[in-house]
Design a protein around this motif. Structure first.
Motif, short mmCIF file in Angstrom:
data_model
loop_
_atom_site.label_atom_id
_atom_site.label_comp_id
_atom_site.label_asym_id
_atom_site.label_seq_id
_atom_site.Cartn_x
_atom_site.Cartn_y
_atom_site.Cartn_z
N ILE A 153 36.68 34.89 37.77
CA ILE A 153 35.99 35.65 38.82
C ILE A 153 35.58 34.69 39.93
O ILE A 153 35.27 33.53 39.66
CB ILE A 153 34.75 36.41 38.27
CG1 ILE A 153 34.18 37.40 39.28
CG2 ILE A 153 33.71 35.43 37.78
CD1 ILE A 153 35.00 38.64 39.47
N LEU A 178 29.63 40.65 35.49
CA LEU A 178 30.88 40.09 36.01
C LEU A 178 30.87 38.57 36.01
O LEU A 178 31.94 37.93 36.08
CB LEU A 178 31.14 40.59 37.42
CG LEU A 178 31.31 42.09 37.60
CD1 LEU A 178 31.43 42.43 39.08
CD2 LEU A 178 32.52 42.60 36.82
N LEU A 179 29.67 37.97 35.96
CA LEU A 179 29.54 36.52 36.09
C LEU A 179 29.28 35.81 34.77
O LEU A 179 29.82 34.72 34.53
CB LEU A 179 28.39 36.20 37.05
CG LEU A 179 28.56 36.65 38.51
CD1 LEU A 179 27.23 36.50 39.25
CD2 LEU A 179 29.65 35.85 39.20
N ALA A 211 32.94 34.03 43.10
CA ALA A 211 31.68 34.38 43.77
C ALA A 211 31.69 33.76 45.16
O ALA A 211 32.07 32.60 45.31
CB ALA A 211 30.48 33.89 42.98
N ARG A 214 38.76 42.07 42.05
CA ARG A 214 37.52 42.11 42.81
C ARG A 214 36.91 40.72 42.83
O ARG A 214 37.40 39.80 42.17
CB ARG A 214 36.54 43.11 42.20
CG ARG A 214 36.07 42.73 40.79
CD ARG A 214 35.22 43.81 40.14
NE ARG A 214 34.04 44.12 40.92
CZ ARG A 214 33.15 45.06 40.57
NH1 ARG A 214 33.33 45.77 39.46
NH2 ARG A 214 32.09 45.29 41.33
N TYR A 215 35.80 40.58 43.56
CA TYR A 215 35.03 39.35 43.55
C TYR A 215 33.56 39.72 43.64
O TYR A 215 33.21 40.89 43.78
CB TYR A 215 35.46 38.41 44.68
CG TYR A 215 34.83 38.70 46.04
CD1 TYR A 215 33.96 37.79 46.62
CD2 TYR A 215 35.11 39.87 46.75
CE1 TYR A 215 33.39 38.04 47.86
CE2 TYR A 215 34.55 40.13 47.98
CZ TYR A 215 33.68 39.21 48.54
OH TYR A 215 33.11 39.46 49.76
N VAL A 216 32.68 38.72 43.53
CA VAL A 216 31.25 38.98 43.59
C VAL A 216 30.68 38.35 44.86
O VAL A 216 30.63 37.12 44.98
CB VAL A 216 30.53 38.39 42.36
CG1 VAL A 216 29.01 38.56 42.51
CG2 VAL A 216 31.02 39.08 41.09
N CYS A 242 21.13 32.86 37.32
CA CYS A 242 21.87 33.96 36.70
C CYS A 242 22.40 33.60 35.32
O CYS A 242 23.06 34.43 34.67
CB CYS A 242 23.05 34.36 37.59
SG CYS A 242 22.60 35.02 39.20
N MET A 281 25.60 42.94 39.22
CA MET A 281 26.84 42.18 39.13
C MET A 281 26.82 41.13 38.03
O MET A 281 27.83 40.46 37.80
CB MET A 281 27.13 41.49 40.48
CG MET A 281 27.32 42.43 41.66
SD MET A 281 28.80 43.49 41.49
CE MET A 281 28.02 45.05 41.04
N ALA A 312 21.53 37.39 44.42
CA ALA A 312 22.60 37.95 43.59
C ALA A 312 22.20 39.36 43.20
O ALA A 312 21.05 39.60 42.82
CB ALA A 312 22.81 37.10 42.34
N ASP A 313 23.12 40.27 43.32
CA ASP A 313 22.86 41.65 42.92
C ASP A 313 22.77 41.69 41.39
O ASP A 313 23.73 41.34 40.69
CB ASP A 313 24.01 42.54 43.40
CG ASP A 313 23.75 44.02 43.20
OD1 ASP A 313 23.02 44.38 42.24
OD2 ASP A 313 24.27 44.83 43.98
#
Length: 255
Positions: A87, A151-152, A89, A110-112, A180, A148, A144-145
């Protein structure tokens, strides 16, 4: 003085020039030629710093042509692929353009995107102070949301910005990733601007300079007595930035 094409401000970052069109040695007045690994060159405008004695070559990636954006993303994705990222970011604001393009080149769906605009569902624990060389007087926070995080976490993350210069923005990004519960496998950028970023990243952790990958590098320029800018005579090999294997000793790629 090394002669480069006279360009209007809006004409920069729109095209590549054939290898060896411009010399990277000598002195420069308004633009600096950076080299890609295949020898192609891109002219970058020179931006004097506030001390009047130094300047940097500038890249504003979201003002670049689609051709240039695509080529930079493809080269960066190729260099980051050794780290087997799962992924991407991206750091705001300009890093988001590059991060999205690199994610596509890596075959990701997708990406973050990280952000500086606080949504009402964000939490302060997932934010850090942010500053950059292009906005030195602005006080911002990097967020950072929280939605998300799945995803990380427990994934091979690469953190991308358009340019790494003083190191302040990328250090903020790494600090946010740590908040995170994430440690990226690598850092990527289109341009590594001077050498100032190395020490802040080293101070954070000795591993980070060796895990930082760029498409090209540019030097700190120094004003000469005649008003031109001295680039210190970077060779093409020095401008072609290190690409490091995550499992081996760093090695400089010299095209």
């Amino acid at each position: 003085m090394t002669e480069t094409n006279r360009m209007e401000p809006h004409e920069f970052w729109q095209e590549f020039f054939p290898p060896a069109t411009f010399s990277a040695h000598g002195r420069f007045r308004t633009s600096f030629p950076a080299n890609l690994a295949d020898g192609r060159q891109i002219l970058l405008p020179i931006r004097p710093l506030s001390d009047g004695k130094h300047a940097l070559a500038s890249l504003i990636v979201n003002q670049a042509s689609f051709e240039v954006q695509d080529a930079l993303a493809a080269e960066l994705a190729a260099r980051l692929s050794a780290f087997e990222p799962e992924i991407v970011a991206g750091l705001p604001t300009l890093g988001l353009t590059l991060a999205a393009a690199v994610a596509r080149k890596l075959g990701h769906k997708r990406y973050v995107p990280l952000g500086t605009s606080r949504k009402f569902w964000y939490v302060e624990d997932l934010s850090v102070p942010l500053s950059s060389i292009t906005t030195p007087g602005q006080k911002k926070r990097l967020y950072a949301d929280p939605r998300m995080l799945p995803l990380l976490r427990n994934r091979r993350v690469v953190l991308i910005d358009d340019v790494i210069s003083s190191g302040a923005s990328i250090v903020a990004g790494l600090s946010l990733m740590a908040s995170c519960g994430v440690e990226p496998v690598a850092i990527g950028a289109a341009m590594l601007q001077s050498e100032r970023w190395r020490q802040p990243l080293f101070d954070l952790s000795a591993q980070w300079p060796a895990r930082t990958v760029g498409v090209f590098a540019t030097p700190m320029l120094v004003r000469a007595e005649d008003g031109t800018w001295d680039g210190g005579g970077m060779t093409r090999g020095e401008q072609t930035v290190c690409c490091f294997s995550p499992h081996s000793t760093p090695e400089l790629i010299v095209s």
